[in-house]
Scaffold this active site. Structure first.
Site, short mmCIF file in Angstrom:
data_model
loop_
_atom_site.label_atom_id
_atom_site.label_comp_id
_atom_site.label_asym_id
_atom_site.label_seq_id
_atom_site.Cartn_x
_atom_site.Cartn_y
_atom_site.Cartn_z
N HIS A 161 9.74 1.45 3.89
CA HIS A 161 10.26 2.55 4.71
C HIS A 161 11.15 1.95 5.79
O HIS A 161 11.29 0.72 5.89
CB HIS A 161 9.12 3.38 5.30
CG HIS A 161 8.11 2.57 6.07
ND1 HIS A 161 8.13 2.45 7.43
CD2 HIS A 161 7.09 1.80 5.64
CE1 HIS A 161 7.15 1.67 7.82
NE2 HIS A 161 6.50 1.26 6.74
N ALA A 199 6.37 7.18 10.72
CA ALA A 199 5.18 6.89 9.91
C ALA A 199 5.59 6.48 8.50
O ALA A 199 6.60 6.92 7.98
CB ALA A 199 4.28 8.10 9.87
N LYS A 200 4.73 5.63 7.93
CA LYS A 200 4.95 5.12 6.59
C LYS A 200 5.00 6.27 5.57
O LYS A 200 5.70 6.22 4.60
CB LYS A 200 3.74 4.25 6.23
CG LYS A 200 4.09 2.87 5.74
CD LYS A 200 2.80 2.15 5.37
CE LYS A 200 3.09 0.69 5.11
NZ LYS A 200 1.95 -0.10 4.81
N ARG A 201 4.19 7.29 5.84
CA ARG A 201 4.05 8.35 4.85
C ARG A 201 5.20 9.35 4.86
O ARG A 201 5.36 10.12 3.93
CB ARG A 201 2.72 9.09 5.05
CG ARG A 201 1.58 8.30 4.49
CD ARG A 201 0.23 8.82 4.95
NE ARG A 201 -0.75 7.75 4.90
CZ ARG A 201 -0.99 6.93 5.91
NH1 ARG A 201 -0.36 7.07 7.04
NH2 ARG A 201 -1.86 5.95 5.77
N THR A 240 0.85 -1.19 0.00
CA THR A 240 0.00 0.00 0.00
C THR A 240 0.89 1.25 0.00
O THR A 240 0.39 2.36 0.09
CB THR A 240 -0.91 0.03 1.24
OG1 THR A 240 -0.08 -0.11 2.41
CG2 THR A 240 -1.92 -1.10 1.23
#
Ligand code: GLU
Length: 291
Positions: free
Chosen positions: A16, A255-257, A12
């Site tokens: 990271h 965070a992934k983002r 998704t």
């Protein structure tokens, strides 16, 4: 028994630092034991997963030198394995169709929180209130025939009664008593696929002969549900090692983002794999290794 570990990313987003750390642990644990390290793509959420991310994750793992053994298993290629198991659970009356929309569930929960027996809470918020659990077979048939969409849920109380007390071992935490109701009547098959994350993980860890599951401690609550499914299905329970999550200097979870923690952007900014492993070690420091 030879050690078999796995890294199981959901495509998704890009790889990271946090997910690279998980992959590193799984790879090292397999290599130390002369075992096998497998990679599995968990793409059962067909709306959120993308093939481009899968390709990028695999390229980034290779760039980091985290080479895996054998073929990559992509869950969306194996839906028939999961629907077969779902049928087995269905024949034993352990699952039921749920026709509720998110909005209906939220309304039901809001109504029950004002009642004396407030909604039960799970690790991710209020649990499904069980609205569809006691529909009659005739009513279920009528709704299905009318074309109503539905997911399938586990009847957790019935599953708990079937299995009886159970436990599992987390390496860092010791023996953990299974809580079969912790996740409530969780989704076993989504509206659009014959599985959910929980079912696919359980079936695949079994089919792939995983003996040691290494993954973030944020997934520990789900392990109670996975071991419950293993007991229902007669699968062996692997050893678990839930590891701490990487944090930044302020102790905030990475965070992934966050663009800065993406392996792709680190690589493009000239960092080497050794630099990335250094950053991972640094990310372990503020809270200390929690595993
Ligand atoms: N696919 C899950 C994730 O990316 C990992 C699940 C697992 O390791 O069991 O968060």
């Amino acid at each position: 028994m030879p050690v078999v570990t796995r890294f199981a990313p959901s495509p998704t987003g890009l790889l990271h630092l946090g997910s690279a750390y998980s992959a590193l642990i799984a790879r090292d644990r397999a290599r130390e034991a002369g075992g096998r390290f497998l990679v599995r793509i968990e793409d059962t959420d067909v709306r959120r997963c993308r093939r481009e991310y899968e390709t990028a994750i695999l390229q980034d793992l290779k760039w980091l030198g985290l080479d895996w053994d054998g073929e990559v298993r992509r869950q969306s290629d194996h839906f028939s394995d999961y629907s077969h198991v779902l049928d087995r659970l269905g024949r034993r009356g352990l699952v039921y169709p749920c026709f509720c929309s998110r909005a209906e569930i939220a309304r039901e929960i809001a109504a029950s929180t004002s009642a004396p027996h407030a909604a039960l809470h799970g690790p991710d918020g209020p649990l499904y209130p069980g609205t569809c659990r006691d529909l009659t077979p005739a009513e279920r048939k009528r709704r299905i025939a009318a074309g109503r969409e539905f997911c399938m849920r586990l009847d957790s109380a019935r599953a708990a009664a079937t299995v009886g007390p159970y436990d599992f071992v987390d390496e860092g935490r010791g023996r953990i008593v299974g809580q079969p109701l912790l996740m409530g009547d969780f989704v076993i098959a989504r509206k659009d696929t014959p599985t959910s994350y929980h079912l696919a993980v359980t079936v695949d860890d079994h089919l792939q002969g995983i003996t040691l599951v290494t993954r973030g401690e944020d997934i520990l609550p789900s392990t109670h549900a996975h071991v419950l499914l293993q007991r229902l299905l007669g699968y062996a329970t692997p050893l678990y090692a839930h590891h701490g999550l990487l944090t930044d200097r302020t102790g905030r979870r990475l965070a992934k983002r966050d663009r800065v923690t993406g392996i792709r952007s680190l690589r493009e900014s000239g960092k080497t794999p050794a630099d990335v492993f250094k950053l991972i070690r640094a990310g372990l420091e503020p809270g200390g290794p929690k595993a």
